[in-house]
Design an enzyme around this catalytic site. Structure first.
Site, mmCIF file in Angstrom:
data_model
loop_
_atom_site.group_PDB
_atom_site.id
_atom_site.type_symbol
_atom_site.label_atom_id
_atom_site.label_comp_id
_atom_site.label_asym_id
_atom_site.label_seq_id
_atom_site.Cartn_x
_atom_site.Cartn_y
_atom_site.Cartn_z
ATOM 1 N N LYS A 192 0.881 -1.181 0.000
ATOM 2 C CA LYS A 192 0.000 0.000 0.000
ATOM 3 C C LYS A 192 0.912 1.223 0.000
ATOM 4 O O LYS A 192 0.846 2.092 0.876
ATOM 5 C CB LYS A 192 -0.909 -0.069 1.241
ATOM 6 C CG LYS A 192 -2.034 0.935 1.258
ATOM 7 C CD LYS A 192 -3.129 0.655 0.257
ATOM 8 C CE LYS A 192 -4.178 1.752 0.313
ATOM 9 N NZ LYS A 192 -5.142 1.685 -0.797
ATOM 10 N N ASP A 224 -5.582 -3.119 -2.342
ATOM 11 C CA ASP A 224 -7.012 -3.057 -2.685
ATOM 12 C C ASP A 224 -7.240 -3.556 -4.114
ATOM 13 O O ASP A 224 -8.172 -4.325 -4.383
ATOM 14 C CB ASP A 224 -7.575 -1.635 -2.489
ATOM 15 C CG ASP A 224 -6.616 -0.539 -2.938
ATOM 16 O OD1 ASP A 224 -5.449 -0.848 -3.245
ATOM 17 O OD2 ASP A 224 -7.033 0.631 -2.994
ATOM 18 N N ASP A 252 -6.564 -15.901 2.573
ATOM 19 C CA ASP A 252 -7.891 -16.478 2.828
ATOM 20 C C ASP A 252 -8.817 -16.234 1.645
ATOM 21 O O ASP A 252 -9.626 -17.099 1.284
ATOM 22 C CB ASP A 252 -8.511 -15.883 4.100
ATOM 23 C CG ASP A 252 -8.174 -16.712 5.329
ATOM 24 O OD1 ASP A 252 -7.194 -17.476 5.264
ATOM 25 O OD2 ASP A 252 -8.887 -16.595 6.350
#
Ligand code: NAD
Length: 363
Positions: A192, A224, A252
């Site tokens: 990020k 993102d 996940d």
């Protein structure tokens, strides 16, 4: 000299699924000459019950001596109310930290036969094969200072620190570059960097190291966008490397592309490729003791152990293709069952894999 494998079955379905992986090890010893010795120890809730500690000293000693560790799962409702430092999950965090297991490898592979289990359309996910490499011992989960303080106004404030040293970034990046070089030669680093200083340094270090791996094509994505791309077109990725927090979430997410938690293996490696191998799922208390848990994530974790810690890539491939074969023959535990396939329990699935391995040995 034989390699030593520490076997830590743990809680819930742990002992049931680990027993099937041990069966596979037995077959590899008998039919393929794998030279390993096994020693079992307690971790998690069973260890709390027996010794008061989730990671007893004797277990840690064994884990330190071993060349590799196979773990089932830890935890369960019985231990959810005891004080935090003695909870089963702390045993897992403690063993990872004590052994310096900084590199967490989470493959997300979708066997074509199971494409219907994904929430995404089969053409988006069929034959998916990506590897997420997550930094496991640094970042915001370990950064200091951390805590909760009360301000002068009486309001409480909680804080954590996201900190990465250059050496920590370089260590995980080198592991990821090396893994990518042995696969599809494409590495995507996720950060990020538009907002966080720690990500700025991350990107700088990864970019600098890229020149040492000219055979690997490097790209960078903000986290993102990476999350979006994983769901939009996951097959564009080969290897993804990222920090602890982003890796926790993205791995996940990638896992769920495959639709079946009972199929997902993992490895956590130290600097000398000693590793702890375990299924991604937990102790599944809702099905424990019923003989219905899917042992394939644990068996595939064993395959990762053969590849990364025991230097037996051909045996790893044998185990993986035996799993592919039983799926192609229609064997399914309840979690991956669909109409028209053959529903089996934990033991029968383990037997089917060893059966496929044995057939492979004789032909
Ligand atoms: P879980 O992964 O144990 O179970 C989630 C769901 O998946 C359940 O419905 C379960 O039945 C199913 N499932 C899991 N493994 C399966 C398998 N092999 N075959 C078929 N179905 C399977 O997650 P949870 O319910 O959130 O956690 C249960 C306990 O496990 C908690 O105490 C948690 O702290 C612990 N946990 C441990 C680990 C670990 O040991 N690495 C990881 C996650 C959770």
């Amino acid at each position: 000299m034989s390699a030593k494998i520490a076997i830590l079955p743990g809680d819930g379905v742990g002992p049931e699924i680990v027993a099937e992986a041990v069966k596979v090890i037995g077959c590899l010893r008998e039919d393929y000459g794998l030279n390993v010795e096994l020693e079992e120890a307690q971790i998690g809730g069973v260890a709390v019950d027996a010794t008061g500690e989730p990671l007893p000293e004797a277990t840690l000693r064994l884990a330190r001596q071993a060349d590799a560790i196979l773990l089932g799962a830890v935890g369960g409702p019985k231990w959810d109310t005891i004080e935090r430092p003695r909870r089963p999950e702390q045993g897992l965090l403690a063993i990872r930290a004590a052994l310096g297991l900084f590199g967490n490898l989470r493959p997300a592979i979708l066997y074509a036969e199971l494409a219907g289990a994904s929430a995404l359309r089969p053409e988006i996910v069929a034959d998916l094969d990506i590897l997420i490499v997550r930094e496991l011992t640094g970042g915001i989960y370990f950064g200091e200072p951390r805590g909760v303080r009360t301000l002068e106004t009486g309001e409480r404030e909680a804080y954590n620190t996201l900190v990465y040293r250059e050496s920590e970034i370089a260590r995980i990046a080198r592991l990821a570059f090396a893994l990518a070089a042995k696969r599809g030669a494409r590495l995507c680093s996720v950060d990020k960097a538009n907002v966080l200083e720690s990500s700025g340094l991350w990107r700088e270090v990864v970019t600098r190291l890229a020149s040492e791996y000219p055979q690997v094509e490097i790209s960078h994505l903000y986290v993102d966008n990476a999350a979006m791309q994983l769901v939009r077109a996951p097959k564009q990725f080969d290897v993804i490397v990222t920090g602890n927090l982003f890796g926790d979430i993205l791995s996940d997410c990638a896992a769920m592309l495959t639709g079946s938690i009972g199929m997902l293996p993992s490895a956590s490696l130290d600097e000398r490729a000693k590793g702890l191998y375990e299924p991604v799922h937990g102790s599944a208390p809702d099905i424990a003791g019923r003989g219905v848990a899917n042992p394939l994530a644990t068996i595939l974790s064993l395959a990762m152990m053969l590849r990364y810690s025991l230097n037996q890539p051909q045996l790893a491939e044998r185990v993986e293709s035996a799993v592919g074969r039983v799926l192609a023959e229609g064997y399914r535990t309840a979690d991956i069952y669909t109409t028209g396939t053959r529903r089996v329990g934990t033991r029968e699935m383990g037997d089917a894999v060893t059966g496929a391995l044995r057939t492979g040995a004789s032909c």
